[in-house]
Enzyme design. Structure first.
Site, PDB file in Angstrom:
ATOM      1  N   CYS A 136       0.840  -1.205   0.000  1.00  0.00           N
ATOM      2  CA  CYS A 136       0.000   0.000   0.000  1.00  0.00           C
ATOM      3  C   CYS A 136       0.870   1.249   0.000  1.00  0.00           C
ATOM      4  O   CYS A 136       1.332   1.694   1.047  1.00  0.00           O
ATOM      5  CB  CYS A 136      -0.942  -0.019   1.196  1.00  0.00           C
ATOM      6  SG  CYS A 136      -1.950   1.469   1.301  1.00  0.00           S
ATOM      7  N   CYS A 139      -0.400   4.085   2.141  1.00  0.00           N
ATOM      8  CA  CYS A 139      -0.203   3.940   3.590  1.00  0.00           C
ATOM      9  C   CYS A 139       1.260   4.203   3.962  1.00  0.00           C
ATOM     10  O   CYS A 139       1.544   4.825   4.971  1.00  0.00           O
ATOM     11  CB  CYS A 139      -0.529   2.535   4.056  1.00  0.00           C
ATOM     12  SG  CYS A 139      -1.989   1.827   3.339  1.00  0.00           S
ATOM     13  N   ASP A 140       2.185   3.663   3.160  1.00  0.00           N
ATOM     14  CA  ASP A 140       3.584   3.612   3.588  1.00  0.00           C
ATOM     15  C   ASP A 140       4.547   4.481   2.788  1.00  0.00           C
ATOM     16  O   ASP A 140       5.717   4.602   3.149  1.00  0.00           O
ATOM     17  CB  ASP A 140       4.069   2.144   3.544  1.00  0.00           C
ATOM     18  CG  ASP A 140       3.229   1.260   4.452  1.00  0.00           C
ATOM     19  OD1 ASP A 140       2.806   1.744   5.516  1.00  0.00           O
ATOM     20  OD2 ASP A 140       2.970   0.105   4.089  1.00  0.00           O
TER      21      ASP A 140
END
Ligand code: NDP
Length: 312
Positions: A136, A139-140
Site C-alpha cells: 500500500c 499507507c507507507d
C-alpha cells in the site's frame, strides 16, 4: 445466542450500502466491520470517480460518510470479525472471534478482497517486519520520502501508486512483467508522462536484498534473460487482489480463484438467505460504485427473502 434478522459482514461500500437499504427497510441490520473498518478505500487517497463528489473525496472520509449514513438509520455497527459460519440452515449460525454466537435469518457477505503478494520469501520477511516492502503506497509511501523506490504491477493500482510515489520520491522504478500496461488509458498516460517514473518492461522481481531493511531488488528481463540489480529503499507490490472468502469454503459456490458465485442478476448465493455483494463476488469491475450497487441488490434480495418467509 443472539438472534438477528440480517447480519452484514464487511464495511466497504458494499456492506455499508447494504446496511443503509436494510436499515431503511426496517430489517434492523447488524454489521460486523472485519479487520479493516471501511475496507480498501481507507487505504487510498483521492477518489475521483464516485458520482456525487465533483471535486473528489479522500477514501477514508468517504467511508466515514458511508458509516454515518448507515448508523443514521439504525445499523448496529460492531468492530469485530466473524470467524466461523454454519450455513446448514434454515437459520444461519455465525461466530465472532470473541466466541459470540449469532443466529441470523439472512446474511449479506461484503468481505471484499485483499492485496496479493509475489510470494518470495525475502518479500514476505521484509513485509512482515516493516523492512520496506509494502502492498500500500498510500499507507507507507510517506516513510520513503526523498528515497528511490520500486513498484511491481501494471494495472490501475500500480499506475496510481507509482504516480503517488513520484510526488514523494526522486525516482520510481515501475516493474511490468509484460510489454504493456493493463491500466486504463488515462492512468497509462500519467505514468508514461511522468519523468520520475522509469518503466522497466518485461521485468520480474526474483529477490529482495537487505536485512533488516530493503537495499536492492534482483530482477530479470523475461525476454532477454538478463539479470540486474536495482538499488532501492522501498518495494511496493501492486499486483491485484484475492477475495476474502476463505471463511465460506465448503458452504458457498466460488470460482477457482475464490470469488463467490451469485445467481445472474441477483445477489443470491447457492444457500437460501445468504447473499453476496462487492469485491468478494466481483472480479471484473471491482469499483466502489459497483460494490455499492451490489450491496443495494443484496439488501433488497434479503428484504424480499425475509418478507417471503414472514420474518418481517
Ligand atoms: P489488476 O488485476 O488490474 O492488475 C494487476 C497487475 O499486476 C497487472 O499488470 C498484472 O500483470 C500484474 N501482476 C499480477 N501478478 C503479477 C506477478 N506475480 N508479478 C508481476 N506482476 C503481476 O489489479 P489492480 O489492483 O491494478 O486493479 C484492480 C481493479 O481495480 C481493476 O479493475 C482496476 O481498473 C481497478 N482500479 C481502479 C482505480 C481507479 O479507477 N482509480 C484505481 C485502482 C484500481 P498482467 O497485466 O501481465 O496480468
Amino acid at each position: 445466542m443472539e438472534k438477528i434478522k440480517c447480519l452484514i459482514i464487511g464495511s466497504g461500500p458494499a456492506g455499508y450500502t447494504a446496511a443503509i437499504y436494510a436499515a431503511r427497510a426496517g430489517v434492523e441490520p447488524v454489521l460486523y466491520t472485519g479487520s479493516t473498518p471501511g475496507g480498501q478505500l481507507t487505504i487510498t487517497t483521492d477518489v475521483e470517480n464516485y458520482p456525487g463528489y465533483p471535486d473528489g473525496i479522500m477514501g477514508p472520509e468517504m467511508m466515514e460518510d458511508f458509516r454515518k449514513q448507515a448508523e443514521r438509520f439504525g445499523t448496529d455497527v460492531r468492530y469485530e470479525m466473524i470467524e466461523k459460519v454454519d450455513f446448514t440452515g434454515p437459520k444461519h449460525k455465525l461466530w465472532t472471534e470473541s466466541g459470540h454466537e449469532i443466529e441470523a435469518d439472512s446474511v449479506i457477505i461484503s468481505t471484499g478482497a485483499s492485496a496479493k503478494w509475489l510470494g518470495l520469501e525475502s518479500e514476505q520477511k521484509l513485509a512482515t517486519t516493516g523492512g520496506g516492502v509494502s502492498a500500500c503506497a498510500v499507507c507507507d509511501g510517506f516513510f520513503f520520502r526523498g528515497m528511490e523506490v520500486a513498484i511491481v504491477g501494471g494495472g490501475d493500482t500500480a499506475a496510481e501508486e507509482a504516480t503517488y510515489l513520484a510526488k514523494l520520491c526522486p525516482k520510481v522504478h515501475m516493474l511490468v512483467r509484460r510489454d504493456e500496461l493493463r491500466a486504463s488509458k488515462i492512468m497509462q498516460e500519467r505514468v508514461l508522462n511522468n519523468e520520475k517514473i522509469q518503466v522497466h518492461w518485461n521485468t520480474e522481481v526474483t529477490d529482495v536484498i537487505g536485512d533488516p531493511v530493503v537495499e536492492a531488488i534482483k530482477v530479470v528481463n523475461n525476454k532477454t534473460g538478463e539479470h540486474t540489480e536495482i538499488a532501492i529503499k522501498g518495494l511496493f507490490v501492486a499486483i491485484g487482489h484475492q477475495p476474502n472468502t476463505k471463511l465460506f469454503e465448503g458452504w458457498l459456490d466460488m470460482d477457482e480463484t475464490g470469488y463467490l458465485i451469485t445467481k445472474p442478476g441477483t445477489a443470491k448465493t447457492n444457500i437460501e438467505g445468504v447473499f453476496a455483494s462487492g469485491d468478494a463476488q466481483d472480479k471484473v469491475y471491482r469499483q466502489a460504485i459497483t460494490a455499492a450497487g451490489t450491496g443495494c441488490m443484496a439488501a433488497l434480495d434479503a428484504e424480499r427473502y425475509l418478507t417471503e418467509k414472514g420474518i418481517i
